[in-house]
Design an enzyme around this catalytic site. Structure first.
Site, PDB file in Angstrom:
ATOM      1  N   HIS A  37      28.046  47.237   9.270  1.00 34.74           N
ATOM      2  CA  HIS A  37      27.592  48.329  10.141  1.00 34.74           C
ATOM      3  C   HIS A  37      28.274  49.638   9.741  1.00 34.74           C
ATOM      4  O   HIS A  37      27.651  50.689   9.665  1.00 34.74           O
ATOM      5  CB  HIS A  37      27.957  48.042  11.601  1.00 34.74           C
ATOM      6  CG  HIS A  37      27.308  46.843  12.213  1.00 34.74           C
ATOM      7  ND1 HIS A  37      28.002  45.713  12.553  1.00 34.74           N
ATOM      8  CD2 HIS A  37      26.017  46.604  12.548  1.00 34.74           C
ATOM      9  CE1 HIS A  37      27.178  44.831  13.088  1.00 34.74           C
ATOM     10  NE2 HIS A  37      25.963  45.337  13.093  1.00 34.74           N
ATOM     11  N   GLU A 149      19.694  46.236   4.363  1.00 33.89           N
ATOM     12  CA  GLU A 149      18.813  45.295   3.647  1.00 33.89           C
ATOM     13  C   GLU A 149      19.141  43.856   4.043  1.00 33.89           C
ATOM     14  O   GLU A 149      18.405  42.941   3.721  1.00 33.89           O
ATOM     15  CB  GLU A 149      18.973  45.480   2.133  1.00 33.89           C
ATOM     16  CG  GLU A 149      18.344  46.758   1.636  1.00 33.89           C
ATOM     17  CD  GLU A 149      18.437  46.928   0.135  1.00 33.89           C
ATOM     18  OE1 GLU A 149      19.156  46.141  -0.522  1.00 33.89           O
ATOM     19  OE2 GLU A 149      17.802  47.863  -0.385  1.00 33.89           O
ATOM     20  N   GLN A 154      13.064  43.311   8.624  1.00 42.44           N
ATOM     21  CA  GLN A 154      13.167  44.318   9.695  1.00 42.44           C
ATOM     22  C   GLN A 154      13.058  45.731   9.112  1.00 42.44           C
ATOM     23  O   GLN A 154      12.378  46.595   9.671  1.00 42.44           O
ATOM     24  CB  GLN A 154      14.503  44.137  10.407  1.00 42.44           C
ATOM     25  CG  GLN A 154      14.872  45.246  11.362  1.00 42.44           C
ATOM     26  CD  GLN A 154      16.141  44.939  12.118  1.00 42.44           C
ATOM     27  OE1 GLN A 154      16.135  44.189  13.073  1.00 42.44           O
ATOM     28  NE2 GLN A 154      17.251  45.516  11.700  1.00 42.44           N
ATOM     29  N   ARG A 188      27.205  37.433  13.937  1.00 39.09           N
ATOM     30  CA  ARG A 188      27.217  36.011  14.322  1.00 39.09           C
ATOM     31  C   ARG A 188      28.305  35.227  13.585  1.00 39.09           C
ATOM     32  O   ARG A 188      28.641  34.117  13.992  1.00 39.09           O
ATOM     33  CB  ARG A 188      25.856  35.376  14.066  1.00 39.09           C
ATOM     34  CG  ARG A 188      24.779  35.877  15.021  1.00 39.09           C
ATOM     35  CD  ARG A 188      23.452  35.171  14.780  1.00 39.09           C
ATOM     36  NE  ARG A 188      22.428  35.562  15.743  1.00 39.09           N
ATOM     37  CZ  ARG A 188      21.628  36.609  15.627  1.00 39.09           C
ATOM     38  NH1 ARG A 188      21.711  37.390  14.560  1.00 39.09           N
ATOM     39  NH2 ARG A 188      20.724  36.881  16.551  1.00 39.09           N
TER      40      ARG A 188
HETATM   41  P1  AMP Z   1      22.622  44.371  14.113  1.00 35.31           P
HETATM   42  O1  AMP Z   1      23.778  44.868  14.931  1.00 35.31           O
HETATM   43  O2  AMP Z   1      22.817  42.992  13.593  1.00 35.31           O
HETATM   44  O3  AMP Z   1      21.301  44.596  14.805  1.00 35.31           O
HETATM   45  O4  AMP Z   1      22.590  45.290  12.814  1.00 35.31           O
HETATM   46  C1  AMP Z   1      22.490  46.688  12.905  1.00 35.31           C
HETATM   47  C2  AMP Z   1      22.172  47.224  11.532  1.00 35.31           C
HETATM   48  O5  AMP Z   1      23.221  46.891  10.637  1.00 35.31           O
HETATM   49  C3  AMP Z   1      20.895  46.626  10.949  1.00 35.31           C
HETATM   50  O6  AMP Z   1      20.167  47.647  10.271  1.00 35.31           O
HETATM   51  C4  AMP Z   1      21.412  45.586   9.989  1.00 35.31           C
HETATM   52  O7  AMP Z   1      20.534  45.307   8.921  1.00 35.31           O
HETATM   53  C5  AMP Z   1      22.676  46.262   9.497  1.00 35.31           C
HETATM   54  N1  AMP Z   1      23.603  45.262   8.956  1.00 35.31           N
HETATM   55  C6  AMP Z   1      24.047  44.136   9.571  1.00 35.31           C
HETATM   56  N2  AMP Z   1      24.843  43.429   8.739  1.00 35.31           N
HETATM   57  C7  AMP Z   1      24.901  44.124   7.577  1.00 35.31           C
HETATM   58  C8  AMP Z   1      25.539  43.908   6.316  1.00 35.31           C
HETATM   59  N3  AMP Z   1      26.279  42.834   6.078  1.00 35.31           N
HETATM   60  N4  AMP Z   1      25.369  44.829   5.343  1.00 35.31           N
HETATM   61  C9  AMP Z   1      24.591  45.931   5.565  1.00 35.31           C
HETATM   62  N5  AMP Z   1      23.962  46.188   6.726  1.00 35.31           N
HETATM   63  C10 AMP Z   1      24.099  45.295   7.716  1.00 35.31           C
END
Ligand code: AMP
Length: 279
Positions: A37, A149, A154, A188
Site C-alpha cells: 500500500h 497489479e 480489479q 490477509r
Molecule cells: P486493499 O487494501 O487490499 O484493497 O488494497 C488497496 C490497494 O493496494 C489495491 O489497489 C491493491 O491492489 C494494492 N495492493 C495490495 N497489496 C499490494 C502489493 N503487495 N503490491 C502492490 N499493491 C498492492
C-alpha cells in the site's frame, strides 16, 4: 495529516485545495496497511500536490461473510504509516456514511472481464468494487488514482469503469510489492500461522516456474505441473490461468507477441491468497 470521517467535510476541504489548482492523487484501501500500500501512496505523493488515502472495508465486495468479519483492522498503525509516509488526507467513513440506507452494489457490465477468474469464484465481488470506487471517485474527484497489479483484474475493471462512466480520473497501475521470499504482500498475510507462512512462498515459486516453462512446454503441461505442485502441499489451488491481459480470457496457446499473464488463487486453510506474474 488531516483525517475525515464525513464526506461533507472532506468535500469542503478538497474544494478549497482544488480552487488553488492542486492536483489530487488518491489511493483507495481497506486498511491493514503494508509496504505494498505504501508504495502506491509514495507514488501518489511524488506525482501530485495532495494525496488522499481512504480506509474502508467495503462490505459489498465480500462474497464470504467470514472473510469480512475476520478482515484485519489496524487503524492506529495505519494512520502512523500514512503520517510517516507524508500523506495529506485520510478518509475513514463508516458504512452508513457511504451506503446510506441500503448496503447494496450497483450492477455493472465490463465487457466480460468481470466474469473471468475472480468473477467466477467471488460472485458479485466486482459490482461491489466498482460501486465503492465510483462512490469514492465522485466524492474525491481525484486527478490520478493508484491501484496495485496485485489485484490485476480489479485494476482492469477500474480502468473500464472510468472509460464507461466517463469519470475524469487517470487510473495508474503499480507493480506488486513482495516479501523477500517472493510472497506478494497482502493484508490477509497477518492471519497466516507460522507454519502456513513457511508454506505460502510456494505460490510465487510455482508462478515463476510456470512462466519459465511457458517458453518450452505446452499449456496443458504447465497446468498439470502447477496442479501437481499444490497437490503435494497443504495449500489448495482454486485456479491457475494464463490469460490475455486486456480481456483476461484464458489463452489456448501462449503467444509471446500478445501480453499474457499467469494468475493464481490459493486457499491456505480459511485464508485466500491471489498473485499474478507477467509472461
Ligand atoms: P486493499 O487494501 O487490499 O484493497 O488494497 C488497496 C490497494 O493496494 C489495491 O489497489 C491493491 O491492489 C494494492 N495492493 C495490495 N497489496 C499490494 C502489493 N503487495 N503490491 C502492490 N499493491 C498492492
Amino acid at each position: 495529516m488531516q483525517v475525515f470521517e464525513k464526506k461533507s467535510a472532506l468535500i469542503h476541504c478538497l474544494s478549497l485545495l482544488k480552487g488553488k489548482n492542486k492536483q489530487v492523487g488518491f489511493v483507495p484501501t481497506m486498511g491493514a496497511l503494508h509496504k505494498g500500500h505504501q508504495s502506491l501512496v509514495l507514488k501518489s505523493i511524488e506525482n501530485n500536490d495532495i494525496t488522499v488515502v481512504s480506509i474502508f472495508v467495503n462490505p459489498t465486495q465480500f462474497n464470504n461473510v467470514d472473510d469480512l468479519k475476520k478482515y484485519p483492522k489496524t487503524l492506529k498503525k495505519d494512520l502512523e504509516l500514512l503520517e510517516n509516509s507524508g500523506c495529506d488526507i485520510v478518509f475513514i467513513p463508516s458504512v452508513e456514511e457511504i451506503y446510506a440506507k441500503t448496503v447494496v452494489s450497483k450492477i455493472y457490465s465490463f465487457d466480460g472481464i468481470e466474469n473471468q477468474m475472480e468473477g467466477k469464484f467471488r460472485k458479485g465481488h466486482f459490482d461491489g468494487v466498482a460501486t465503492i470506487v465510483q462512490t469514492l471517485f465522485e466524492i474525491i474527484e481525484p486527478t490520478n488514482a493508484y491501484f496495485g497489479e496485485k489485484d490485476f483484474q480489479q485494476l482492469q475493471i477500474v480502468k473500464k469503469l472510468v472509460e464507461k462512466e466517463e469519470l475524469p480520473t487517470k487510473v495508474i497501475g503499480c507493480p506488486i510489492y513482495r516479501e523477500k521470499d517472493g510472497l506478494a504482500m497482502s493484508s490477509r498475510n497477518i492471519r497466516l500461522s507460522n507454519e502456513q507462512r513457511l508454506e505460502v512462498p510456494l505460490i510465487y515459486k510455482t508462478l515463476k516456474k510456470a512462466i519459465e516453462f511457458a517458453k518450452t512446454k505446452s499449456i496443458k503441461d504447465i497446468y498439470d505441473f502447477v496442479q501437481n505442485e499444490f497437490d503435494a502441499s497443504s495449500l489448495k489451488l482454486e485456479y491457475f490461468t494464463i490469460a490475455e491481459e486486456s480481456t483476461l480470457k484464458e489463452v489456448s496457446e501462449i503467444n509471446f507477441n500478445e501480453k499474457n499473464r499467469a494468475f493464481i488463487a490459493v486457499n491456505v486453510g480459511q485464508i485466500r491468497l491471489i498473485d499474478n506474474l507477467s509472461l
